[in-house]
Design an enzyme around this catalytic site. Structure first.
Site, PDB file in Angstrom:
ATOM      1  N   THR A  64       0.838  -1.208   0.000  1.00 29.38           N
ATOM      2  CA  THR A  64       0.000   0.000   0.000  1.00 29.38           C
ATOM      3  C   THR A  64       0.870   1.254   0.000  1.00 29.38           C
ATOM      4  OG1 THR A  64      -0.076  -0.090   2.407  1.00 29.38           O
ATOM      5  CG2 THR A  64      -1.899  -1.121   1.236  1.00 29.38           C
TER       6      THR A  64
ATOM      7  N   SER B  75       5.438   4.952  10.986  1.00 26.21           N
ATOM      8  CA  SER B  75       4.457   4.364  10.087  1.00 26.21           C
ATOM      9  C   SER B  75       4.242   5.311   8.927  1.00 26.21           C
ATOM     10  CB  SER B  75       3.133   4.105  10.795  1.00 26.21           C
ATOM     11  OG  SER B  75       2.456   5.327  10.968  1.00 26.21           O
ATOM     12  N   LYS B  76       3.619   4.742   7.882  1.00 24.83           N
ATOM     13  CA  LYS B  76       3.341   5.530   6.690  1.00 24.83           C
ATOM     14  C   LYS B  76       2.564   6.785   7.055  1.00 24.83           C
ATOM     15  CE  LYS B  76       1.886   2.104   4.527  1.00 24.83           C
ATOM     16  NZ  LYS B  76       1.524   0.924   3.799  1.00 24.83           N
ATOM     17  N   ARG B  77       1.568   6.571   7.927  1.00 22.61           N
ATOM     18  CA  ARG B  77       0.672   7.661   8.284  1.00 22.61           C
ATOM     19  C   ARG B  77       1.446   8.809   8.927  1.00 22.61           C
ATOM     20  NH1 ARG B  77      -3.535   5.474  12.064  1.00 22.61           N
ATOM     21  NH2 ARG B  77      -2.533   3.642  11.235  1.00 22.61           N
TER      22      ARG B  77
ATOM     23  N   LYS C  19       4.397   9.606   8.252  1.00 20.15           N
ATOM     24  CA  LYS C  19       5.415  10.092   7.314  1.00 20.15           C
ATOM     25  C   LYS C  19       6.818   9.638   7.696  1.00 20.15           C
ATOM     26  CE  LYS C  19       2.662  13.207   4.931  1.00 20.15           C
ATOM     27  NZ  LYS C  19       1.462  12.427   5.136  1.00 20.15           N
TER      28      LYS C  19
END
Ligand code: GLU
Length: 284
Positions: free
Chosen positions: A17, A257-259, A261
């Site tokens: 993702t 995490s991706k969220r 950044k």
């Protein structure tokens, strides 16, 4: 003759993702090291069952990032979206045992129902489903299916627990036997209206079919293990051992995490970090 000990098989199972970040590298390295130190096998699986969130270009980038990091894996990469018939068969078995029911509710329907009840207990995946479609008369159910109304498939948790029989547990490496409480998930969705099988079903299916003996993954997935044990019991699949590792935290103490950044491995590579330096960062 004493039984030969089973070779250790671990895996890394990212969802494509987005780009891998240091937290993923940590997880991948944990599984890879456990396997390599034990002379076992390390498998790579792409969990791309959600066509909206997953993209083939991210999957390709994941393989490239792992190779760049110096990780190798055994055998072909399993790509979940190529195995939908396997998940369908597992769902059919659960349905054949009377453990699934179609759920026609939309999110709005569920929110309305919960508001009407006034409260909803929460499980690891959010508010528990109030059971509306479990109580539908059989005639209405088949009429709605015949009319082409879309539906998800939910596990009838009470029936599933009865079928599983006694209490369930799993072995957490370093801790021992942990008692499971899958009822906390309520009537969990095992196939969505738009996705033919859920993460919980596919991950459990694949760990069994690939002969994984030790699941290494981050601790945020530990609650899901209770449900995975239930599915293993219902489908007669072996129970691997588990090692849920702590989340890798950034310098500010927050999770990577991706969220949030977190820097991706690709960005670190472009910034001139060597694979050795990134491996060191990833191991904390
Ligand atoms: N595909 C899951 C994820 O990327 C991980 C599955 C697992 O390790 O059990 O979050």
């Amino acid at each position: 003759m004493p039984a030969r000990p089973r070779a250790l098989v671990t895996r890394f199972a990212p969802s494509p993702t987005g780009g891998l970040h240091l937290g993923h590298a940590h997880s991948a390295l944990m599984g890879w090291r456990c396997a390599r130190e034990a002379g076992g096998r390390f498998l790579l699986r792409i969990e791309d069952i959600d066509p909206v969130r997953c993209r083939p270009e991210y999957a390709a980038a994941i393989l490239e990032d792992l190779r760049w990091l110096g990780l190798d894996w055994d055998g072909p990469v399993r790509v979940q979206s190529r195995h939908l018939a396997d998940y369908r068969r597992a769902l059919d078995r659960l349905a054949g045992d009377g453990l699934l029911y179609p759920c026609f509710c939309t999110r709005a329907d569920i929110a309305r129902e919960i508001a009407a009840i006034g409260h909803a207990p929460h499980g690891p995946d959010g508010a528990l489903y109030p059971g509306t479609c479990r109580r539908l008369p059989a005639g209405e159910r088949s009429a709605r299916i015949a009319a082409g109304e879309p539906y998800a498939l939910r596990l009838d948790m009470a029936a599933a627990l009865r079928r599983a029989g006694g209490p369930l547990s799993f072995i957490e490496r370093g801790e021992g036997r942990i008692r499971c409480d899958p009822a906390r998930f309520g009537d969990v969705v095992l196939a969505r209206k738009d996705i033919p099988a859920s993460y919980h079903l596919c991950v459990t299916h694949d760990d069994a079919s690939q002969g994984v003996t030790l699941v290494t993954r981050a601790v945020d997935l530990r609650p899901a293990t209770d449900l995975h044990r239930l599915l293993q019991a219902l489908l007669g699949w072996p129970a691997p051992h588990y090692r849920h590792h702590p989340l890798l935290l950034g310098a500010d103490g927050r999770r990577l995490s991706k969220r949030d950044k977190a820097p991706t491995l690709a960005a670190l590579r472009e910034a001139g970090h060597s694979p050795e330096a990134v491996r060191a960062l990833a191991m904390g």
